[in-house]
Design an enzyme around this catalytic site. Structure first.
Site, PDB file in Angstrom:
ATOM      1  N   CYS A   1       0.882  -1.086  -0.003  1.00  0.00           N
ATOM      2  CA  CYS A   1      -0.062  -0.042  -0.084  1.00  0.00           C
ATOM      3  C   CYS A   1       0.933   1.214  -0.089  1.00  0.00           C
ATOM      4  O   CYS A   1       0.433   2.159  -0.870  1.00  0.00           O
ATOM      5  CB  CYS A   1      -0.896  -0.091   1.255  1.00  0.00           C
ATOM      6  SG  CYS A   1      -2.178   1.260   1.222  1.00  0.00           S
TER       7      CYS A   1
ATOM      8  N   CYS B   1      -6.613  -3.909   6.819  1.00  0.00           N
ATOM      9  CA  CYS B   1      -7.749  -3.108   6.779  1.00  0.00           C
ATOM     10  C   CYS B   1      -9.040  -3.782   5.819  1.00  0.00           C
ATOM     11  O   CYS B   1     -10.170  -3.463   6.117  1.00  0.00           O
ATOM     12  CB  CYS B   1      -7.515  -1.885   6.273  1.00  0.00           C
ATOM     13  SG  CYS B   1      -7.233  -1.757   4.575  1.00  0.00           S
TER      14      CYS B   1
END
Length: 360
Positions: A101, A197
């Site tokens: 990410c 997440c």
């Protein structure tokens, strides 16, 4: 400078944005929408980038009096992080989605868009330090070692580092919370996010099973004897001990661990702890925030976030890296990242492709 402050909705990014504003920069807050159905993501302390997080970020931006935007990067996040995560496990590797990410979203897509819009840099709430060195900017560990995030920032290259700010690197987490409270930020006592997440319940194996389906196969001992069955080799990682469900115990009752995952034959290999120790690591996709090492050099190697740093000899050839640890260590899996340090300075990182044991 014109700076985009990446605001996740947590206390760290809130204080980072505040500090950039106090330093005299023109700051615009940006929250990244990373889910195509944010309402399905976990809430409160367990994740990040949810609807409630966007609201928390907006409240901080209003308190600071800075413009605030939500940038939709859900498609990019799905392709570069979520699908990569699934594909890596399916291939028998153990990825770190937070590194991916940072590499693909926060310091590629976000930074690229910010620069295209005329901004000079991106600031985040990561715990790391940027130091001006003889060869330009250097990435260093944070003062607060318990919160140090230089490992997940090891994927940055020199150009990305030149356009980045990490305002929290010289401060401890308790001090950050005190500062947030003194500024009246609603998020001052908001719990930290953790886990992955995009996995709502924290069950990675269950998430992969839904994506990849059941793929029954054998669990074999290191001598080739079938000792159990599994529903998908993708659900296992090197060093794992729990959840193996072995049907055939060892005569000496020694604990067994996953020592290899073989996706081509859909086989999981288990063995005793002594088989986990490795001291030679091969890696590729090297990233260098500064000049790459030349020849064989003495560096520290960190193999997981907040993990131990191991002394090693390191040699690099383009995007390939060989790391020779002084001592064997356990649980090193292909797909993980090795981040290299010289003192507190991040030298670079690479993705582990293979491990072995040097003759003793």
């Amino acid at each position: 400078m014109r700076v985009v402050a990446a605001m996740s909705g947590g206390v760290d990014s809130a204080v980072a944005a505040s500090r950039m504003l106090e330093a005299g920069h023109e700051v615009v807050g940006v929250h990244l929408a990373l889910s195509q159905s944010a309402a399905t993501l976990r809430e409160s302390a367990r994740g990040c980038c949810t609807i409630e997080d966007a609201g928390d970020a907006r409240r901080v931006a209003d308190k600071l009096g800075i413009p605030f935007y939500v940038w939709d990067m859900a498609e990019r996040f799905k392709a570069d992080v979520v699908e990569d995560f699934v594909a890596e496990y399916e291939a028998g590797r153990t990825p770190n989605p937070c590194l991916r990410c940072n590499e693909k979203i926060k310091f590629a897509a976000l930074l690229d868009k910010a620069l295209a819009l005329g901004f000079d840099a991106v600031a985040t709430g990561h715990y790391a330090q940027i130091v001006e060195g003889p060869n330009g900017r250097e990435l260093h560990r944070a003062v607060d070692m318990a919160k140090d995030q230089s490992y997940v920032l090891g994927v940055l290259d020199a150009d990305q580092l030149a356009h980045s700010f990490f305002p929290l690197g010289d401060t401890t987490k308790p001090q950050i919370r005190e500062e947030a409270a003194s500024k009246g930020f609603y998020v001052a006592n908001k719990p930290d996010s953790h886990d992955i997440c995009f996995i709502a319940d924290g069950d990675t194996q269950g998430y992969l099973a839904k994506r990849l389906g059941k793929q029954p196969g054998d669990i074999v001992d290191s001598d080739g004897e079938v000792v159990g069955r599994h529903e998908g080799a993708y659900g296992f990682t090197v060093g794992q001990r729990r959840g193996l469900g072995l049907k055939v115990p060892r005569e000496d009752h020694a604990k067994r661990y996953v020592v290899d995952v073989q996706p081509k034959t859909n086989t999981v290999v288990v063995g005793t702890a002594d088989l986990l120790g490795v001291d030679v690591i091969e890696a590729e996709h090297a990233r260098w925030p500064g000049p790459p090492p030349t020849g064989e050099v003495r560096l520290g190697a960190q193999l997981r976030a907040h993990g131990e740093e191991f002394p090693a000899w390191v040699s690099a050839d383009g995007e390939r890296v060989t790391v020779r640890l002084d001592e064997r260590t356990r649980g090193v899996a292909p797909g993980q990242s090795v981040v290299l340090y010289e003192g507190t300075r991040v030298v670079g990182s690479a993705t582990i492709t293979a491990t072995s044991r040097a003759p003793r």
